[in-house]
Design an enzyme around this catalytic site. Structure first.
Site, PDB file in Angstrom:
ATOM      1  N   ARG A 108     -56.292  39.543  44.159  1.00  0.00           N
ATOM      2  CA  ARG A 108     -55.570  39.804  44.623  1.00  0.00           C
ATOM      3  C   ARG A 108     -56.086  39.819  46.648  1.00  0.00           C
ATOM      4  O   ARG A 108     -55.711  39.642  47.572  1.00  0.00           O
ATOM      5  CB  ARG A 108     -53.714  40.790  45.277  1.00  0.00           C
ATOM      6  CG  ARG A 108     -53.301  40.321  44.044  1.00  0.00           C
ATOM      7  CD  ARG A 108     -52.084  40.475  43.956  1.00  0.00           C
ATOM      8  NE  ARG A 108     -52.048  42.230  42.835  1.00  0.00           N
ATOM      9  CZ  ARG A 108     -51.879  42.835  43.024  1.00  0.00           C
ATOM     10  NH1 ARG A 108     -51.325  43.767  44.593  1.00  0.00           N
ATOM     11  NH2 ARG A 108     -52.201  43.944  42.266  1.00  0.00           N
ATOM     12  N   GLU A 162     -52.840  43.961  36.127  1.00  0.00           N
ATOM     13  CA  GLU A 162     -51.657  45.041  35.580  1.00  0.00           C
ATOM     14  C   GLU A 162     -50.387  44.221  35.431  1.00  0.00           C
ATOM     15  O   GLU A 162     -49.771  44.823  35.020  1.00  0.00           O
ATOM     16  CB  GLU A 162     -51.818  45.728  36.774  1.00  0.00           C
ATOM     17  CG  GLU A 162     -50.610  47.031  36.397  1.00  0.00           C
ATOM     18  CD  GLU A 162     -50.585  47.629  37.155  1.00  0.00           C
ATOM     19  OE1 GLU A 162     -52.126  48.553  38.374  1.00  0.00           O
ATOM     20  OE2 GLU A 162     -50.300  48.948  37.345  1.00  0.00           O
ATOM     21  N   ARG A 218     -43.840  50.484  44.556  1.00  0.00           N
ATOM     22  CA  ARG A 218     -44.563  49.925  44.919  1.00  0.00           C
ATOM     23  C   ARG A 218     -44.225  50.392  46.914  1.00  0.00           C
ATOM     24  O   ARG A 218     -45.128  50.842  47.060  1.00  0.00           O
ATOM     25  CB  ARG A 218     -46.094  48.908  44.672  1.00  0.00           C
ATOM     26  CG  ARG A 218     -47.162  48.880  46.150  1.00  0.00           C
ATOM     27  CD  ARG A 218     -47.057  47.035  45.502  1.00  0.00           C
ATOM     28  NE  ARG A 218     -47.111  45.886  46.127  1.00  0.00           N
ATOM     29  CZ  ARG A 218     -47.946  45.523  47.185  1.00  0.00           C
ATOM     30  NH1 ARG A 218     -48.795  44.947  46.368  1.00  0.00           N
ATOM     31  NH2 ARG A 218     -47.550  44.194  47.685  1.00  0.00           N
ATOM     32  N   HIS A 263     -56.273  49.245  34.037  1.00  0.00           N
ATOM     33  CA  HIS A 263     -55.825  48.069  33.396  1.00  0.00           C
ATOM     34  C   HIS A 263     -55.688  46.826  32.403  1.00  0.00           C
ATOM     35  O   HIS A 263     -55.907  47.101  31.075  1.00  0.00           O
ATOM     36  CB  HIS A 263     -54.055  47.737  34.269  1.00  0.00           C
ATOM     37  CG  HIS A 263     -54.113  48.676  35.064  1.00  0.00           C
ATOM     38  ND1 HIS A 263     -53.277  50.688  34.952  1.00  0.00           N
ATOM     39  CD2 HIS A 263     -55.120  48.828  36.313  1.00  0.00           C
ATOM     40  CE1 HIS A 263     -53.330  50.591  35.722  1.00  0.00           C
ATOM     41  NE2 HIS A 263     -53.706  50.345  37.257  1.00  0.00           N
ATOM     42  N   HIS A 294     -60.328  46.301  45.578  1.00  0.00           N
ATOM     43  CA  HIS A 294     -59.146  46.648  45.263  1.00  0.00           C
ATOM     44  C   HIS A 294     -58.640  45.554  43.950  1.00  0.00           C
ATOM     45  O   HIS A 294     -57.624  46.641  42.650  1.00  0.00           O
ATOM     46  CB  HIS A 294     -58.002  46.735  46.203  1.00  0.00           C
ATOM     47  CG  HIS A 294     -56.834  46.496  45.741  1.00  0.00           C
ATOM     48  ND1 HIS A 294     -55.892  46.120  45.484  1.00  0.00           N
ATOM     49  CD2 HIS A 294     -55.602  48.063  45.549  1.00  0.00           C
ATOM     50  CE1 HIS A 294     -54.732  46.705  44.907  1.00  0.00           C
ATOM     51  NE2 HIS A 294     -54.299  48.151  45.286  1.00  0.00           N
ATOM     52  N   HIS A 351     -58.996  46.823  40.137  1.00  0.00           N
ATOM     53  CA  HIS A 351     -57.928  46.672  39.712  1.00  0.00           C
ATOM     54  C   HIS A 351     -57.539  44.910  38.435  1.00  0.00           C
ATOM     55  O   HIS A 351     -57.813  44.411  39.033  1.00  0.00           O
ATOM     56  CB  HIS A 351     -56.213  47.172  40.189  1.00  0.00           C
ATOM     57  CG  HIS A 351     -56.474  48.263  40.950  1.00  0.00           C
ATOM     58  ND1 HIS A 351     -56.003  48.297  42.102  1.00  0.00           N
ATOM     59  CD2 HIS A 351     -56.217  49.583  40.092  1.00  0.00           C
ATOM     60  CE1 HIS A 351     -55.649  50.066  42.318  1.00  0.00           C
ATOM     61  NE2 HIS A 351     -55.816  49.705  40.486  1.00  0.00           N
ATOM     62  N   HIS A 406     -54.791  57.565  41.339  1.00  0.00           N
ATOM     63  CA  HIS A 406     -54.580  57.982  43.207  1.00  0.00           C
ATOM     64  C   HIS A 406     -53.614  59.260  43.666  1.00  0.00           C
ATOM     65  O   HIS A 406     -52.810  58.989  43.613  1.00  0.00           O
ATOM     66  CB  HIS A 406     -53.432  56.567  43.626  1.00  0.00           C
ATOM     67  CG  HIS A 406     -54.159  55.187  42.397  1.00  0.00           C
ATOM     68  ND1 HIS A 406     -54.571  54.603  43.925  1.00  0.00           N
ATOM     69  CD2 HIS A 406     -54.058  54.398  41.786  1.00  0.00           C
ATOM     70  CE1 HIS A 406     -55.492  52.880  42.856  1.00  0.00           C
ATOM     71  NE2 HIS A 406     -54.047  53.136  41.725  1.00  0.00           N
ATOM     72  N   HIS A 441     -59.730  56.880  36.520  1.00  0.00           N
ATOM     73  CA  HIS A 441     -58.495  56.094  37.158  1.00  0.00           C
ATOM     74  C   HIS A 441     -57.109  57.577  38.416  1.00  0.00           C
ATOM     75  O   HIS A 441     -56.496  57.857  37.370  1.00  0.00           O
ATOM     76  CB  HIS A 441     -58.321  55.125  37.196  1.00  0.00           C
ATOM     77  CG  HIS A 441     -57.299  53.586  38.214  1.00  0.00           C
ATOM     78  ND1 HIS A 441     -58.110  53.481  38.573  1.00  0.00           N
ATOM     79  CD2 HIS A 441     -56.773  53.717  38.240  1.00  0.00           C
ATOM     80  CE1 HIS A 441     -57.595  52.515  39.677  1.00  0.00           C
ATOM     81  NE2 HIS A 441     -56.196  52.926  39.296  1.00  0.00           N
ATOM     82  N   ASP A 497     -53.970  57.289  36.836  1.00  0.00           N
ATOM     83  CA  ASP A 497     -53.517  56.401  37.597  1.00  0.00           C
ATOM     84  C   ASP A 497     -53.133  57.389  39.371  1.00  0.00           C
ATOM     85  O   ASP A 497     -52.551  57.937  39.517  1.00  0.00           O
ATOM     86  CB  ASP A 497     -53.030  55.630  36.839  1.00  0.00           C
ATOM     87  CG  ASP A 497     -52.230  54.214  37.863  1.00  0.00           C
ATOM     88  OD1 ASP A 497     -52.858  54.257  39.252  1.00  0.00           O
ATOM     89  OD2 ASP A 497     -52.317  53.145  37.226  1.00  0.00           O
TER      90      ASP A 497
END
Lengths: 433, 433
Positions: free
Chosen positions: B194, B221, B69, B255, B191, B218, B48, B46, B306
């Site tokens: 949500r 988390e 974020r 997660h 993703h 995800h 990013h 994982h 991550d």
């Protein structure tokens, strides 16, 4: 520097102390250039050197702190002054490579198996002193009083090596060590409220006060200590230690993982320092202590690598913040510069060294960190380079200077040479069947 | 090896796969000698990639996951295909130096600012593919569907770059990427519950099933995701994902930090894999997930770096155990060999690569770890060398081979060269004021 991080700083030493610290200087032709970010030397405020031999050897075992301790005791039985000297020399050299310039050795392995004193009663302490000298580190020898196995339980088996006849015998031997080991800073240790009866705490505290020496004590690392102390005395370990003079501004309480809110107030209001050992507290399943609350209450913080499952003070320092993030779901309990301070000036204060900041008159102990490598590239804005404490590892330390003299040069230990081999040889000696 | 770790093992490759793996062999004269402990290549399940530019830049900020974020979104706005290519190439090269031979890039930064598609709609995915190719890593591109900002909240601001018009548009673009990027293993990403409405989950799951592709999502988390999901749907994220086909043996849930006991049973009984990202979950104050319970329920485990606050899969793997020690006060939740398996074969399975063990017919991806240096010296008994997962760091990886070809030779990246400089340059481009 007083105004934060500066560029092109010239450090000049007079003997083992800094004479001048000048930013934006034109260096003289014979100056040695330290690349990257230069920091005060890292200070490892809590070490049990011999535990290093357990690294990567207990990780398949189930159990808890106490079952790990049984393995540690088996190892303790294998040590004698020569083996301990070889092992500690290699471990301290590993610390030097990691940027550590001073170490506090919490030393209780005083006597031969069975508790018989060596012909030289401080032979083990002398082995540690020689090891630190050869590895180029400053040593604070925390000569530790360890008189019983638990509340109302005598020393048994491997623990017999730890015990002096009584606190007065401990004090005499520690005083002798102070006289016999001139390069060493002596400190008093009370192993824990489990291992030192209340009357003897008074003796340890008195010895430290008389000599204006630091005093270190393990405190509330495990819930079982709290429970036993409460059952035996009706008090928390911190309250009991406080009643018998063990807390206060000369004292460093090690761990303080399971302290109560009242203990936090007691430790902080007395300005007792707290030494966090996060990699050990995680490895041994101790838990996460209330570091921010202790700081807020008034306790200065420092860090130690303790069992040496990891020797990396950057990792210890950032773990103080990171573990509180795990415990709370929030970020930002400790500022990066405070974490770096814990790993430098905080440790120096706990160990009684006039070091930890780059200022004229202080000891000339400093390290260079490679900011161009993969881990630190891009990390740390120019205005906040202290954030490198979250990105750096022991492997990023390139140069180490102690008392103005190079100890590590371009990642190589100047005196010990192949530290991995020295470690391997020393550990084989104490672990071979 | 089937019987554990062996000595003098000769690995021969036919093309990019292992042909023979022979212990106790007399090597031919032209064989390359790998010193230390040789392991299957580490798999980073994982990633990013662009988050790497935040390392050492958010550590003075108070707040939580959500405030972090916001900083990450600011950074996302600075990227275009060229900058992303340069940054990802350097980040993947950092991974290669750390012994990572395959990476799963959870990719949702699809479009230009405002959401306008690039002339080449997969320009960003192509940039990642080129970056991985140049850095020498296998890439599983987890092309991720991201359609709304939260339950009943549209995409806003920086998030507009993440969104396709609807799930069908996502599927068409992802199918195009699969055709355009031949060296890449394509996977589907949802993703989160949500960001993907239930009907669209069905589309993502269908796309993955049709292509027999891995599917990543995800999951839980942060507690806020659980609360929002429960409020909007009356279900936990795992239950909602399960109802819409997102769980099962092709899926990796990333997660799973705040899953309920029922979620654990649901994930495990469906053989949904779980990707733990412990250094990120600690950095972002997510918390400690129930890794041992998930494993016991039937979920295979893997690990990912991550956000790349740390790029060190040994640290990720051991943290799975170490954080459960913090949470429980006990040791021994995960055996060292299981942790190594999570960082190798577990990740390979999650990313759809036939790798992760050293056996004939599997991909010839392997790494050498320096067991003679200071960190590993003495660590790992001969019968349990897997304990090195508790002592090794990324800095101890010396050689990396992917598909039979050397990518890292004696700690140097064969193609990228000075990876620190490449990182510094690329990060400056996306962070300069």
């Amino acid at each position: 520097m007083p105004g934060g991080v500066a560029e092109r700083v010239l450090l000049t030493a007079d003997g083992d102390r800094l004479e001048a610290v000048t930013a934006g200087a034109d260096p003289p032709a014979d100056a040695a250039r330290l690349p990257g970010l230069v920091l005060p030397g890292l200070v490892n405020a809590h070490s049990h050197a011999f535990h290093r031999a357990l690294r990567g050897r207990t990780e398949s075992d189930p159990g808890d702190f106490w079952s790990w301790r049984a393995r540690m005791y088996e190892l303790a039985l294998r040590l004698d002054p020569d083996r301990y000297h070889a092992l500690a020399r290699a471990v301290y050299a590993e610390m030097a490579l990691a940027g550590i310039t001073a170490v506090g050795e919490f030393h209780y392995l005083h006597h031969a198996p069975g508790g018989r004193p060596y012909a030289e009663p401080n032979a083990m302490g002398a082995a540690l002193a020689a090891a630190a000298d050869e590895a180029g580190l400053r040593l604070t020898l925390v000569d530790t009083c360890y008189l019983r196995g638990d509340f109302d339980v005598p020393l048994r088996g491997p623990q017999l090596r730890f015990g002096d006849a009584d606190a007065e015998a401990w004090a005499r031997r520690a005083s002798d060590a102070a006289a016999e080991l001139p390069g060493v800073r002596m400190a008093a240790g009370a192993h824990s409220v489990r291992a030192v009866p209340p009357d003897s705490m008074d003796v340890v505290a008195g010895w430290a006060a008389e000599r204006d020496a630091p005093l270190h004590v393990h405190l509330s690392e495990q819930p079982a200590e709290n429970e036993a102390c409460l059952a035996a005395t009706g008090r928390t370990p911190a309250a009991l230690a406080d009643e018998h003079g063990l807390l206060g501004p000369r004292t460093t309480a090690v761990h303080a993982t399971h302290v109560t809110a009242g203990d936090v107030k007691r430790l902080g209001s007395g300005a007792t320092a707290v030494c966090l050992c996060p990699t050990t507290e995680r490895s041994l399943a101790d838990g996460i202590g209330p570091a921010a609350a202790l700081r807020d209450a008034g306790s200065p913080l420092c860090v130690g690598s303790d069992s040496h499952a990891v020797v990396d003070l950057f990792e210890e320092a950032r773990a103080v913040e990171l573990d509180e993030r795990l415990a709370t779901g929030r970020r930002g309990h400790h500022r990066p510069e405070a974490l770096l301070r814990a790993a430098t000036a905080g440790g120096a204060a706990a160990l009684g060294w006039d070091a930890g900041t780059l200022a004229p008159g202080r000891l000339a102990d400093f390290v260079a960190v490679d900011t161009a490598g993969v881990r630190l590239a891009g990390a740390g804005r120019r205005d906040l380079p202290t954030q490198v404490v979250f990105a750096a590892t022991a492997a990023d330390v390139t140069h180490v200077v102690v008392g103005g003299r190079p100890v590590v040069d371009d990642r190589a230990h100047v005196r010990v040479g192949d530290v991995g081999r020295a470690l391997g040889d020393a550990i084989r000696e104490v672990t071979a069947p």
